[in-house]
Design an enzyme around this catalytic site. Structure first.
Site, PDB file in Angstrom:
ATOM      1  N   ASN A 291      54.357  25.248  36.980  1.00 30.97           N
ATOM      2  CA  ASN A 291      55.351  26.304  37.185  1.00 30.97           C
ATOM      3  C   ASN A 291      56.622  25.637  37.713  1.00 30.97           C
ATOM      4  O   ASN A 291      56.679  25.245  38.878  1.00 30.97           O
ATOM      5  CB  ASN A 291      54.802  27.326  38.192  1.00 30.97           C
ATOM      6  CG  ASN A 291      55.817  28.396  38.530  1.00 30.97           C
ATOM      7  OD1 ASN A 291      56.883  28.484  37.919  1.00 30.97           O
ATOM      8  ND2 ASN A 291      55.495  29.216  39.517  1.00 30.97           N
TER       9      ASN A 291
ATOM     10  N   LYS B  40      59.427  26.921  38.272  1.00 30.49           N
ATOM     11  CA  LYS B  40      60.241  27.823  39.106  1.00 30.49           C
ATOM     12  C   LYS B  40      61.709  27.708  38.678  1.00 30.49           C
ATOM     13  O   LYS B  40      61.980  27.502  37.503  1.00 30.49           O
ATOM     14  CB  LYS B  40      60.006  27.524  40.587  1.00 30.49           C
ATOM     15  CG  LYS B  40      58.502  27.497  40.931  1.00 30.49           C
ATOM     16  CD  LYS B  40      58.198  27.488  42.392  1.00 30.49           C
ATOM     17  CE  LYS B  40      56.689  27.491  42.604  1.00 30.49           C
ATOM     18  NZ  LYS B  40      56.303  27.592  44.007  1.00 30.49           N
TER      19      LYS B  40
ATOM     20  N   HIS C 284      53.522  36.203  40.600  1.00 31.83           N
ATOM     21  CA  HIS C 284      53.683  35.088  41.535  1.00 31.83           C
ATOM     22  C   HIS C 284      54.168  35.622  42.880  1.00 31.83           C
ATOM     23  O   HIS C 284      54.961  36.554  42.938  1.00 31.83           O
ATOM     24  CB  HIS C 284      54.676  34.061  40.972  1.00 31.83           C
ATOM     25  CG  HIS C 284      54.629  32.782  41.736  1.00 31.83           C
ATOM     26  ND1 HIS C 284      55.262  32.628  42.948  1.00 31.83           N
ATOM     27  CD2 HIS C 284      53.996  31.612  41.486  1.00 31.83           C
ATOM     28  CE1 HIS C 284      55.015  31.409  43.400  1.00 31.83           C
ATOM     29  NE2 HIS C 284      54.252  30.775  42.542  1.00 31.83           N
TER      30      HIS C 284
ATOM     31  N   GLU D 294      56.309  34.595  44.882  1.00 26.32           N
ATOM     32  CA  GLU D 294      57.777  34.602  45.046  1.00 26.32           C
ATOM     33  C   GLU D 294      58.377  35.831  44.369  1.00 26.32           C
ATOM     34  O   GLU D 294      59.369  36.380  44.843  1.00 26.32           O
ATOM     35  CB  GLU D 294      58.356  33.293  44.485  1.00 26.32           C
ATOM     36  CG  GLU D 294      58.019  32.117  45.394  1.00 26.32           C
ATOM     37  CD  GLU D 294      57.831  30.792  44.689  1.00 26.32           C
ATOM     38  OE1 GLU D 294      58.265  30.650  43.528  1.00 26.32           O
ATOM     39  OE2 GLU D 294      57.232  29.889  45.301  1.00 26.32           O
TER      40      GLU D 294
ATOM     41  N   GLU E 253      46.699  31.799  44.703  1.00 24.89           N
ATOM     42  CA  GLU E 253      47.711  30.986  45.380  1.00 24.89           C
ATOM     43  C   GLU E 253      47.933  31.528  46.790  1.00 24.89           C
ATOM     44  O   GLU E 253      48.724  32.461  46.984  1.00 24.89           O
ATOM     45  CB  GLU E 253      49.037  31.039  44.605  1.00 24.89           C
ATOM     46  CG  GLU E 253      48.950  30.486  43.202  1.00 24.89           C
ATOM     47  CD  GLU E 253      50.310  29.964  42.713  1.00 24.89           C
ATOM     48  OE1 GLU E 253      50.343  28.822  42.248  1.00 24.89           O
ATOM     49  OE2 GLU E 253      51.306  30.682  42.837  1.00 24.89           O
TER      50      GLU E 253
ATOM     51  N   GLY F 253      54.317  25.272  48.467  1.00 29.32           N
ATOM     52  CA  GLY F 253      55.528  24.526  48.824  1.00 29.32           C
ATOM     53  C   GLY F 253      55.547  24.044  50.260  1.00 29.32           C
ATOM     54  O   GLY F 253      56.568  23.575  50.747  1.00 29.32           O
TER      55      GLY F 253
ATOM     56  N   SER G 116      50.384  23.525  46.755  1.00 26.75           N
ATOM     57  CA  SER G 116      50.475  22.117  47.168  1.00 26.75           C
ATOM     58  C   SER G 116      49.398  21.234  46.538  1.00 26.75           C
ATOM     59  O   SER G 116      48.859  20.335  47.193  1.00 26.75           O
ATOM     60  CB  SER G 116      50.459  21.993  48.693  1.00 26.75           C
ATOM     61  OG  SER G 116      51.568  22.663  49.248  1.00 26.75           O
TER      62      SER G 116
HETATM   63  O1  LIG Z   1      53.643  28.278  43.592  1.00 23.44           O
HETATM   64  C1  LIG Z   1      53.022  27.351  43.098  1.00 23.44           C
HETATM   65  C2  LIG Z   1      52.724  27.329  41.656  1.00 23.44           C
HETATM   66  O2  LIG Z   1      52.985  28.561  41.076  1.00 23.44           O
HETATM   67  C3  LIG Z   1      52.600  26.197  43.910  1.00 23.44           C
HETATM   68  O3  LIG Z   1      53.730  25.510  44.297  1.00 23.44           O
HETATM   69  P1  LIG Z   1      53.572  24.075  45.011  1.00 23.44           P
HETATM   70  O4  LIG Z   1      52.651  23.260  44.158  1.00 23.44           O
HETATM   71  O5  LIG Z   1      54.974  23.525  45.055  1.00 23.44           O
HETATM   72  O6  LIG Z   1      52.996  24.360  46.370  1.00 23.44           O
END
Ligand SMILES: O=C(CO)COP(=O)(O)O
Length: 249
Positions: A9, A11, A94, A96, A166, A172, A212
């Site tokens: 992803n 983002k 997601h 976010e 997640e 992150g 992560s």
């Molecule tokens: O949100 C994520 C994948 O959709 C995970 O992000 P990270 O791997 O940067 O923690």
């Protein structure tokens, strides 16, 4: 046998030139596992990415879409638009999107219905926040996220659903759920599915872990029996790191 999947992803990262560069590096990596590989670039770069990944075995997927067929939704992208440029899979829910764009279980249920009606596959994301886990409520939260957005579906719809757990506190942050925490939650998710749809369906749905995942922890997480792959954020922006994770199975 359920599929093993590693999806990147991206983002809101990578303009067109950076997308070209990263796809060129990804195309040079060797895959040593059976895992399906997906990347999710930004909406503006999907068409380019779709064309430039042809023949690489990498599937290009979208990060989001709207629930309506079309119409007065300024700034939004529809399922039909995605389909028309060769995109057959979309990430929905997601954290976010839930946090910054007010997506709720109800709007996500509508997005799920639209995507399925267009014959798309869905990577459906959910996960608890740190406060939920500290309060011991992670299973309650995850269970209701799944039920509210997906349990109106027919069993056959789950052929097109990939789940992605997640935990928000691990996204992150560099803090990963331990392999045991991931396995415990994935087993709970599979049982939740089995209770509603039966074991045969539950056993066929791929459940990815996200939060992560890095080259140095992917193998431990992926060896857990109910973890069928990963949804990778930061580490998917580097071709070597991403393929180290793909090859961790
Ligand atoms: O949100 C994520 C994948 O959709 C995970 O992000 P990270 O791997 O940067 O923690």
């Amino acid at each position: 046998m359920r599929k093993q999947i590693v999806a990147g992803n991206w983002k809101m990262n990578n303009d067109l030139a950076q997308t070209e560069t990263l796809i060129a590096s990804l195309a040079k990596q060797a895959k040593t596992t059976d895992a399906e590989v997906m990347i999710a670039p930004s909406a503006t770069n999907l068409w380019h990415a779709y064309n430039s990944t042809k023949g690489t075995g990498i599937e290009v997927v979208a990060q989001n879409m709207h629930f309506a067929e079309n119409g007065a939704y300024t700034g939004e992208v529809s399922a039909s638009m995605l389909k028309s440029i060769g995109i057959n899979t979309v990430i929905l829910g997601h954290s976010e999107r839930r946090e910054y764009f007010n997506e709720t279980d109800e709007t996500l249920a509508k997005k799920v219905d639209m995507a399925l009606s267009k014959g798309m596959r869905i990577i459906f994301c959910f996960g608890e926040e740190l406060a939920d886990r500290k309060a011991g409520k992670e299973e309650t939260v995850v269970g209701s996220q799944i039920k509210n957005a997906l349990f109106h579906l027919a069993a056959a719809d789950f052929q097109d659903i990939i789940l992605a757990y997640e935990p928000v506190w691990a996204i992150g942050t560099g803090e990963t759920a331990t392999a045991e925490q991931a396995q415990d939650m994935h087993a709970f998710i599979r049982k939740t599915l089995a209770d509603k749809y039966g074991n045969d369906i539950a056993e066929e749905v791929s459940i990815l872990y996200g939060g992560s995942v890095k080259p140095n922890n992917a193998e431990e997480i992926f060896t857990k029996p109910d973890v069928d792959g990963g949804l990778i954020g930061g580490a998917s922006l580097n071709a070597e790191d991403f393929f180290a994770i793909v090859n961790a199975f």
